[in-house]
Design a protein around this motif. Sequence first.
Motif, PDB file in Angstrom:
ATOM      1  N   ASN A  84       2.344   2.264 -14.007  1.00 50.24           N
ATOM      2  CA  ASN A  84       3.470   1.323 -13.895  1.00 50.24           C
ATOM      3  C   ASN A  84       3.151   0.186 -12.945  1.00 50.24           C
ATOM      4  OD1 ASN A  84       5.359   2.306 -15.631  1.00 50.24           O
ATOM      5  ND2 ASN A  84       6.088   3.841 -14.187  1.00 50.24           N
ATOM      6  N   ARG A  85       2.556   0.569 -11.808  1.00 48.24           N
ATOM      7  CA  ARG A  85       2.235  -0.457 -10.802  1.00 48.24           C
ATOM      8  C   ARG A  85       1.252  -1.472 -11.386  1.00 48.24           C
ATOM      9  NH1 ARG A  85       2.949   2.678  -6.196  1.00 48.24           N
ATOM     10  NH2 ARG A  85       1.203   3.982  -6.798  1.00 48.24           N
ATOM     11  N   ALA A  86       0.226  -0.959 -12.058  1.00 50.53           N
ATOM     12  CA  ALA A  86      -0.811  -1.851 -12.606  1.00 50.53           C
ATOM     13  C   ALA A  86      -0.223  -2.774 -13.676  1.00 50.53           C
ATOM     14  CB  ALA A  86      -1.952  -1.018 -13.180  1.00 50.53           C
ATOM     15  N   LEU A  87       0.649  -2.219 -14.527  1.00 52.71           N
ATOM     16  CA  LEU A  87       1.255  -3.045 -15.583  1.00 52.71           C
ATOM     17  C   LEU A  87       2.165  -4.107 -14.974  1.00 52.71           C
ATOM     18  CD1 LEU A  87       2.116  -0.319 -18.276  1.00 52.71           C
ATOM     19  CD2 LEU A  87       0.180  -1.890 -18.254  1.00 52.71           C
ATOM     20  N   ARG A  88       2.897  -3.699 -13.935  1.00 50.51           N
ATOM     21  CA  ARG A  88       3.774  -4.672 -13.257  1.00 50.51           C
ATOM     22  C   ARG A  88       2.953  -5.794 -12.631  1.00 50.51           C
ATOM     23  NH1 ARG A  88       6.665  -0.698 -10.954  1.00 50.51           N
ATOM     24  NH2 ARG A  88       5.600  -0.995  -8.976  1.00 50.51           N
ATOM     25  N   ASP A  89       1.749  -5.435 -12.167  1.00 52.03           N
ATOM     26  CA  ASP A  89       0.876  -6.450 -11.559  1.00 52.03           C
ATOM     27  C   ASP A  89       0.195  -7.321 -12.611  1.00 52.03           C
ATOM     28  OD1 ASP A  89       1.569  -5.528  -9.105  1.00 52.03           O
ATOM     29  OD2 ASP A  89      -0.289  -4.408  -8.741  1.00 52.03           O
ATOM     30  N   GLY A  90       0.495  -7.065 -13.882  1.00 53.11           N
ATOM     31  CA  GLY A  90      -0.010  -7.944 -14.939  1.00 53.11           C
ATOM     32  C   GLY A  90      -1.278  -7.452 -15.613  1.00 53.11           C
ATOM     33  N   LEU A  91      -1.766  -6.265 -15.231  1.00 55.32           N
ATOM     34  CA  LEU A  91      -2.965  -5.752 -15.906  1.00 55.32           C
ATOM     35  C   LEU A  91      -2.588  -5.254 -17.296  1.00 55.32           C
ATOM     36  CD1 LEU A  91      -4.868  -3.733 -13.165  1.00 55.32           C
ATOM     37  CD2 LEU A  91      -5.371  -5.990 -14.069  1.00 55.32           C
ATOM     38  N   THR A  92      -3.546  -5.284 -18.177  1.00 59.35           N
ATOM     39  CA  THR A  92      -3.333  -4.758 -19.525  1.00 59.35           C
ATOM     40  C   THR A  92      -4.671  -4.197 -19.999  1.00 59.35           C
ATOM     41  OG1 THR A  92      -2.412  -5.307 -21.676  1.00 59.35           O
ATOM     42  CG2 THR A  92      -3.741  -7.016 -20.633  1.00 59.35           C
ATOM     43  N   GLY A  93      -4.667  -3.487 -21.116  1.00 59.10           N
ATOM     44  CA  GLY A  93      -5.924  -2.926 -21.605  1.00 59.10           C
ATOM     45  C   GLY A  93      -6.487  -1.862 -20.676  1.00 59.10           C
ATOM     46  N   LEU A  94      -5.621  -0.978 -20.187  1.00 64.30           N
ATOM     47  CA  LEU A  94      -6.057   0.033 -19.215  1.00 64.30           C
ATOM     48  C   LEU A  94      -6.514   1.319 -19.896  1.00 64.30           C
ATOM     49  CD1 LEU A  94      -3.130  -0.701 -16.813  1.00 64.30           C
ATOM     50  CD2 LEU A  94      -5.537  -0.827 -16.127  1.00 64.30           C
ATOM     51  N   GLY A  95      -7.252   2.121 -19.164  1.00 65.91           N
ATOM     52  CA  GLY A  95      -7.586   3.476 -19.592  1.00 65.91           C
ATOM     53  C   GLY A  95      -6.817   4.455 -18.721  1.00 65.91           C
ATOM     54  N   VAL A  96      -6.483   5.608 -19.274  1.00 67.03           N
ATOM     55  CA  VAL A  96      -5.750   6.625 -18.509  1.00 67.03           C
ATOM     56  C   VAL A  96      -6.450   7.966 -18.690  1.00 67.03           C
ATOM     57  CG1 VAL A  96      -3.577   7.912 -18.333  1.00 67.03           C
ATOM     58  CG2 VAL A  96      -3.519   5.461 -18.804  1.00 67.03           C
ATOM     59  N   VAL A  97      -6.622   8.693 -17.586  1.00 61.88           N
ATOM     60  CA  VAL A  97      -7.054  10.097 -17.663  1.00 61.88           C
ATOM     61  C   VAL A  97      -5.873  10.939 -17.209  1.00 61.88           C
ATOM     62  CG1 VAL A  97      -8.584  11.874 -16.730  1.00 61.88           C
ATOM     63  CG2 VAL A  97      -9.490   9.585 -17.202  1.00 61.88           C
ATOM     64  N   GLY A  98      -5.452  11.894 -18.040  1.00 60.77           N
ATOM     65  CA  GLY A  98      -4.277  12.661 -17.637  1.00 60.77           C
ATOM     66  C   GLY A  98      -4.200  14.032 -18.266  1.00 60.77           C
ATOM     67  N   ARG A  99      -3.246  14.802 -17.732  1.00 61.04           N
ATOM     68  CA  ARG A  99      -2.923  16.108 -18.303  1.00 61.04           C
ATOM     69  C   ARG A  99      -2.199  15.891 -19.641  1.00 61.04           C
ATOM     70  NH1 ARG A  99       1.157  17.442 -14.553  1.00 61.04           N
ATOM     71  NH2 ARG A  99       0.797  15.555 -13.343  1.00 61.04           N
ATOM     72  N   PRO A 100      -2.053  16.927 -20.455  1.00 60.41           N
ATOM     73  CA  PRO A 100      -1.406  16.740 -21.763  1.00 60.41           C
ATOM     74  C   PRO A 100      -0.017  16.106 -21.686  1.00 60.41           C
ATOM     75  CG  PRO A 100      -2.509  18.864 -21.682  1.00 60.41           C
ATOM     76  CD  PRO A 100      -2.637  18.288 -20.306  1.00 60.41           C
ATOM     77  N   CYS A 101       0.789  16.481 -20.677  1.00 56.31           N
ATOM     78  CA  CYS A 101       2.131  15.888 -20.587  1.00 56.31           C
ATOM     79  C   CYS A 101       2.027  14.398 -20.250  1.00 56.31           C
ATOM     80  CB  CYS A 101       2.996  16.629 -19.563  1.00 56.31           C
ATOM     81  SG  CYS A 101       2.243  16.821 -17.931  1.00 56.31           S
ATOM     82  N   GLN A 102       0.994  14.022 -19.513  1.00 53.42           N
ATOM     83  CA  GLN A 102       0.811  12.607 -19.182  1.00 53.42           C
ATOM     84  C   GLN A 102       0.342  11.826 -20.412  1.00 53.42           C
ATOM     85  OE1 GLN A 102      -1.729  13.472 -15.730  1.00 53.42           O
ATOM     86  NE2 GLN A 102      -0.084  12.715 -14.412  1.00 53.42           N
TER      87      GLN A 102
END
Length: 366
Positions: free
Chosen positions: A159-177
Amino acid sequence: MPGQERLKNDILSNDLCSACGLCVGLCPYIKTRRDRVRVIYPCGLDQGTCYSVCPKTGLDLGEMDRRVFGREREDQALGVLQGIYFARATAGSKAPGAQYGGVTSALAALALQQGLISGAILTGGEADNPHPALARTAEEVYACAGSKYVGVPTLAELNRALRDGLTGLGVVGRPCQVAAVRKMQQGNLPGAQFNASAVELVLGLFCVASLTPDFYNFLAEQVKGEKIIKMDIPEDGPVVETSAGNYRWSMDDLRPYVHKACNLCLDLTSEWADISVGATEYDKAWNTLVVRSDQGRGLLDLALEKGVIEIKEYPPQRLPVLRRAALNKKMRVLTGKGYQGGLPGCPVVPEEYRRQIEVQWGGVSQ
Ligand SMILES: Cc1cc2nc3c(=O)[nH]c(=O)nc-3n(C[C@H](O)[C@H](O)[C@H](O)COP(=O)(O)OP(=O)(O)OC[C@H]3O[C@@H](n4cnc5c(N)ncnc54)[C@H](O)[C@@H]3O)c2cc1C
Ligand code: SF4
Ligand code: SF4
């Protein structure tokens, strides 16, 4: 779609939050304190993005399959997949603190280096002091290697990164994430930051359960100030390696710290990720790698071409073991007292899926 009040009453107050973090910081009134998610002030709106992105509300397995992959699953144990392998990072690409084969960090670092993603949303820190992190370089990805078993609200950083205007991100997360990110991507949510290209790559971890922040107190009492180097939870019980040696406990010692939300979770293998990565429960130097989407296949091919990871055939005798573990997780929930599809915290399982789960579970549990 309901809003903050229902999120609080249905999910947070009933201990059904798994601390994915995606509702955190969507507005100024949802915060975390030492990895616990709290509504600190009622916003008064009866509709809210927080409720719609929560992976513990309105999750329908069939609908998610169709939206993410354009088709329903045939394999009820592992979900939609294109391939499954043993995999490990090659010597020059393995993070020093990697949990097992280091495939997750190696793939995230490669995606960054190749410009496929602009940053990676990860979980950094140590087992007793983890934190959400945004990595912009391969070195920063490697610094976040290793599993932290408390449910860290990592997606607050998204959320913080998107609010700061970043896009095209990668995410590593648990299944619920992973589920939360997919709901966000497909939800047509209000807010310019929630566009289809906000997240370009989702690497999912296998997960049987995560722990509540109360586990930090248990750890602190046990290790008494020693520096924690690594934690693992093999089948015979948790092990923590510290600067002074190893601590071992039983699974029963961990049980009081398991998130209640995990008792209603059906997903062992991050079924909506582009690529899912887990242990092999067989050889700690390797990971299990599941390729699910075309995007995931593209990244795997690139990683092989660049010599970042190596793969080998998934041993045929190990596949039923993994499928049994995944189906056991589903059957435990579906036949348990607390499950009623569609109620808060309980995913909806289409009738045909449910029938097939039972058939396929019968096939591997002989
Ligand atoms: C809570 C939890 C439970 C797990 N349970 C199982 C299980 O039952 N069976 C199984 O096979 N595997 C499980 N795993 C996955 C396993 O521990 C490894 O993370 C996975 O095999 C990847 O190994 P690797 O060597 O590629 O990881 P690495 O290259 O070391 O990368 C690990 C990645 O995990 C991320 N991470 C660390 N902690 C968390 C966290 N709390 N939440 C979200 N992301 C995190 C880091 O950002 C890092 O990118 C679990 C992981 C977690 C976090
Ligand atoms: S599971 Fe995620 S979205 Fe749902 S309440 Fe918890 S942190 Fe918020
Ligand atoms: S078991 Fe499910 S709900 Fe619990 S942390 Fe893992 S993915 Fe999330």
